[in-house]
Motif scaffolding. Sequence first.
Motif, PDB file in Angstrom:
ATOM      1  N   ALA A 129     -33.664 -19.321 -34.738  1.00 34.90           N
ATOM      2  CA  ALA A 129     -34.197 -18.766 -33.498  1.00 34.90           C
ATOM      3  C   ALA A 129     -33.067 -18.705 -32.473  1.00 34.90           C
ATOM      4  O   ALA A 129     -32.032 -19.378 -32.620  1.00 34.90           O
ATOM      5  CB  ALA A 129     -35.340 -19.641 -32.970  1.00 34.90           C
ATOM      6  N   SER A 132     -35.015 -23.776 -29.912  1.00 37.55           N
ATOM      7  CA  SER A 132     -34.632 -23.423 -28.542  1.00 37.55           C
ATOM      8  C   SER A 132     -34.638 -24.629 -27.604  1.00 37.55           C
ATOM      9  O   SER A 132     -34.031 -24.586 -26.529  1.00 37.55           O
ATOM     10  CB  SER A 132     -35.578 -22.349 -28.002  1.00 37.55           C
ATOM     11  OG  SER A 132     -36.912 -22.841 -27.938  1.00 37.55           O
ATOM     12  N   GLU A 133     -35.310 -25.731 -27.987  1.00 38.46           N
ATOM     13  CA  GLU A 133     -35.358 -26.921 -27.146  1.00 38.46           C
ATOM     14  C   GLU A 133     -34.146 -27.832 -27.327  1.00 38.46           C
ATOM     15  O   GLU A 133     -33.959 -28.767 -26.556  1.00 38.46           O
ATOM     16  CB  GLU A 133     -36.623 -27.727 -27.454  1.00 38.46           C
ATOM     17  CG  GLU A 133     -37.919 -27.033 -27.115  1.00 38.46           C
ATOM     18  CD  GLU A 133     -39.135 -27.882 -27.414  1.00 38.46           C
ATOM     19  OE1 GLU A 133     -40.223 -27.512 -26.971  1.00 38.46           O
ATOM     20  OE2 GLU A 133     -38.991 -28.926 -28.087  1.00 38.46           O
ATOM     21  N   LYS A 156     -35.747 -23.502 -39.336  1.00 39.78           N
ATOM     22  CA  LYS A 156     -36.100 -22.290 -38.598  1.00 39.78           C
ATOM     23  C   LYS A 156     -34.910 -21.754 -37.813  1.00 39.78           C
ATOM     24  O   LYS A 156     -34.202 -22.492 -37.134  1.00 39.78           O
ATOM     25  CB  LYS A 156     -37.251 -22.580 -37.636  1.00 39.78           C
ATOM     26  CG  LYS A 156     -37.795 -21.362 -36.899  1.00 39.78           C
ATOM     27  CD  LYS A 156     -38.937 -21.775 -35.977  1.00 39.78           C
ATOM     28  CE  LYS A 156     -39.532 -20.569 -35.265  1.00 39.78           C
ATOM     29  NZ  LYS A 156     -40.207 -19.653 -36.211  1.00 39.78           N
ATOM     30  N   SER A 190     -44.415 -29.322 -38.912  1.00 37.04           N
ATOM     31  CA  SER A 190     -44.863 -29.428 -37.518  1.00 37.04           C
ATOM     32  C   SER A 190     -46.355 -29.174 -37.346  1.00 37.04           C
ATOM     33  O   SER A 190     -46.989 -29.754 -36.461  1.00 37.04           O
ATOM     34  CB  SER A 190     -44.054 -28.476 -36.643  1.00 37.04           C
ATOM     35  OG  SER A 190     -44.104 -27.159 -37.141  1.00 37.04           O
ATOM     36  N   ASP A 191     -46.950 -28.320 -38.202  1.00 39.99           N
ATOM     37  CA  ASP A 191     -48.376 -28.031 -38.032  1.00 39.99           C
ATOM     38  C   ASP A 191     -49.270 -29.104 -38.641  1.00 39.99           C
ATOM     39  O   ASP A 191     -50.499 -29.013 -38.573  1.00 39.99           O
ATOM     40  CB  ASP A 191     -48.724 -26.662 -38.621  1.00 39.99           C
ATOM     41  CG  ASP A 191     -48.448 -26.561 -40.109  1.00 39.99           C
ATOM     42  OD1 ASP A 191     -47.832 -27.496 -40.679  1.00 39.99           O
ATOM     43  OD2 ASP A 191     -48.843 -25.552 -40.716  1.00 39.99           O
ATOM     44  N   ASP A 224     -39.458 -29.696 -30.775  1.00 38.67           N
ATOM     45  CA  ASP A 224     -40.502 -28.898 -31.412  1.00 38.67           C
ATOM     46  C   ASP A 224     -40.049 -27.497 -31.810  1.00 38.67           C
ATOM     47  O   ASP A 224     -40.787 -26.798 -32.515  1.00 38.67           O
ATOM     48  CB  ASP A 224     -41.713 -28.778 -30.475  1.00 38.67           C
ATOM     49  CG  ASP A 224     -42.474 -30.101 -30.359  1.00 38.67           C
ATOM     50  OD1 ASP A 224     -42.645 -30.774 -31.392  1.00 38.67           O
ATOM     51  OD2 ASP A 224     -42.872 -30.455 -29.240  1.00 38.67           O
ATOM     52  N   HIS A 225     -38.853 -27.083 -31.380  1.00 39.96           N
ATOM     53  CA  HIS A 225     -38.377 -25.731 -31.691  1.00 39.96           C
ATOM     54  C   HIS A 225     -36.867 -25.704 -31.468  1.00 39.96           C
ATOM     55  O   HIS A 225     -36.357 -26.401 -30.576  1.00 39.96           O
ATOM     56  CB  HIS A 225     -39.063 -24.704 -30.777  1.00 39.96           C
ATOM     57  CG  HIS A 225     -38.806 -23.287 -31.149  1.00 39.96           C
ATOM     58  ND1 HIS A 225     -37.759 -22.551 -30.629  1.00 39.96           N
ATOM     59  CD2 HIS A 225     -39.467 -22.465 -32.010  1.00 39.96           C
ATOM     60  CE1 HIS A 225     -37.779 -21.325 -31.131  1.00 39.96           C
ATOM     61  NE2 HIS A 225     -38.811 -21.242 -31.974  1.00 39.96           N
ATOM     62  N   GLN A 280     -38.751 -26.933 -38.568  1.00 36.46           N
ATOM     63  CA  GLN A 280     -37.980 -26.542 -37.390  1.00 36.46           C
ATOM     64  C   GLN A 280     -36.480 -26.746 -37.602  1.00 36.46           C
ATOM     65  O   GLN A 280     -35.660 -26.045 -37.008  1.00 36.46           O
ATOM     66  CB  GLN A 280     -38.453 -27.323 -36.169  1.00 36.46           C
ATOM     67  CG  GLN A 280     -39.907 -27.066 -35.797  1.00 36.46           C
ATOM     68  CD  GLN A 280     -40.185 -25.594 -35.525  1.00 36.46           C
ATOM     69  OE1 GLN A 280     -39.364 -24.900 -34.921  1.00 36.46           O
ATOM     70  NE2 GLN A 280     -41.339 -25.107 -35.983  1.00 36.46           N
ATOM     71  N   THR A 285     -30.189 -22.041 -36.833  1.00 36.40           N
ATOM     72  CA  THR A 285     -31.261 -22.932 -37.256  1.00 36.40           C
ATOM     73  C   THR A 285     -31.325 -24.160 -36.345  1.00 36.40           C
ATOM     74  O   THR A 285     -30.355 -24.498 -35.651  1.00 36.40           O
ATOM     75  CB  THR A 285     -31.061 -23.412 -38.695  1.00 36.40           C
ATOM     76  OG1 THR A 285     -29.915 -24.280 -38.748  1.00 36.40           O
ATOM     77  CG2 THR A 285     -30.876 -22.243 -39.651  1.00 36.40           C
ATOM     78  N   GLY A 286     -32.463 -24.831 -36.392  1.00 40.24           N
ATOM     79  CA  GLY A 286     -32.582 -26.064 -35.633  1.00 40.24           C
ATOM     80  C   GLY A 286     -31.567 -27.097 -36.057  1.00 40.24           C
ATOM     81  O   GLY A 286     -31.007 -27.822 -35.225  1.00 40.24           O
TER      82      GLY A 286
END
Length: 545
Positions: A177, A143-144, A175, A109-110, A140-141, A172, A8-9
């Motif tokens: 990923a 992965s960043e 989330k 985020s949206d 923002d994700h 995020q 997760t983030g």
Amino acid sequence: MASSTKMTGGTALVRALTENGIDTVFGLPGIQLDGLFNAFYDARNSLRVINARHEQGTAYMAFGYAQSSGRIGTYAVVPGPGLLNTFAALSTAYGCNTSVLALTGQIPSDTIGRGLGMLHEIPDQLGQMERLTKWSRRIDHPSEVPSIMDQAFRELRGGRPRPVGIEMALDQLHKAAPVGPIAATSRPATPELDPDQIAAAAELLGNAADPMIFVGGGAYEASEEIRELAEMLQAPVVSYMNGKGVLDDRHPLSLHHPAGNRLWADADVVISIGCRLQHERMTWGTDDRLKVIHVDIDPTELTRVAKPEIGIVADAAEATRGLIAKIPHYNRKRPSRTEEMEALKADFLARFKAKLGPQMEWVAALRAALPEDGFLVDEFTQVAYACRIGFETYGPRMQVSPGYQGTLGYGYATALGVQVAHPDKPVLSINGDGGFMYTMPELATAVHHGINVVAVVFADGAYGNVMRMQKELYDNRVIASQFTNPDFVKLAESCGALGLRATTPAELRARIEEGFAAARPTLIEVPVGEMPEPWPVIRPGPSRP
């Protein structure tokens, strides 16, 4: 190349913290941070979360932790009003050049930037945080996380220390990923010394008849080098708020600001190391005979107030070592100035006692009660003002101040952060009754976490400076500067702390020593009356044309 791992983030963010040596976070949970605090729970064996009673408390604690240790202080709060509640502390860290990492959530985020009225939404949160930090980014994700947090720690550890801000939306943080490798960030290289500038500065200092050294918070890690430089030049070392203790105040060449003001009149070469030298050049007077050498790791600082004779962009310790190596080629023979400096100090001490007698008696009691390895956290209050000139500080970072921000009410929560950073050292917090009530609820935090700060509250029932000005400058038009206090002893006891009272300096010394011996959070109420105005003594005016 190592493979990615799905997480997760929030987990990725916590991994970035622990990989970079962060073992303490001051924070308050909330729905936008659930994903982060769940990850804190999973990392509870390697990372301690200290919660507080108000967001401002978490940020002040992070500031105190960082300012007193030189390490990164980290706090985490919900977005919107939660983050805004920390801005006084964030501005203090910014003004004091302190490495504080501010972590905050965000709305989904949206919905960011759409003005839908989401819970805790404020306009341009990231932009607001950018104004009070050296560098801020949104993740923002998940992965960043590796790349953004790597840059965050590079900013925290490189160049001029200042706060860094990170925000991440609540979705995020939850989330999961694939996330690439997360590793410790190496410390960026310091600027390379310019040998020609070092040689020119060494020649100027070596030939100087009356050199002076001014130090600020940027010199905290150059204490030994500055001592050697001062002794080589027989140059007094002057500090004010940040910078106290860079040279032990018991050293003959260590001077407070008023004594520095007197010597400024005859100085021919002044070197400023990790210090803005703002007040001196704007207030004390300058002329063509005075040559300034300015050493700072931030190139924008060198000409901010005035252009120096020589501006050196460098780490304070490295630049000072460079000067020490070169000055012997130019240095004139210099007799010891110990007797002269000791006489100067004695003269000023007599003046301080004559003009600020009540404050100086309390200051002497504080110094006598605080062990040699202890930390003092001041406040914007009458006795603390006198501590800037009358309290001897024995080492760098051992007297914590809010610097030019003058953040009333910062002190008690900041002291808790100092104590967390130094659990085996005594920490003394001195406050006025006005400022103490700003973060008074953190007394319960101290009890909850066993943070054994000894706090003194000088209680006069007023914002003393304001009331004095209303009386003396505005024909006794006293308004909104007085208030009603609780019984501080009973307040302490109701929180589970040790509550004490002292009415004389001798009693105060004994009560502080009692608090340290008790090894529990302690609050000491000291009823006082109006005190003499300190400013003409503490902040003298021009001493040269």
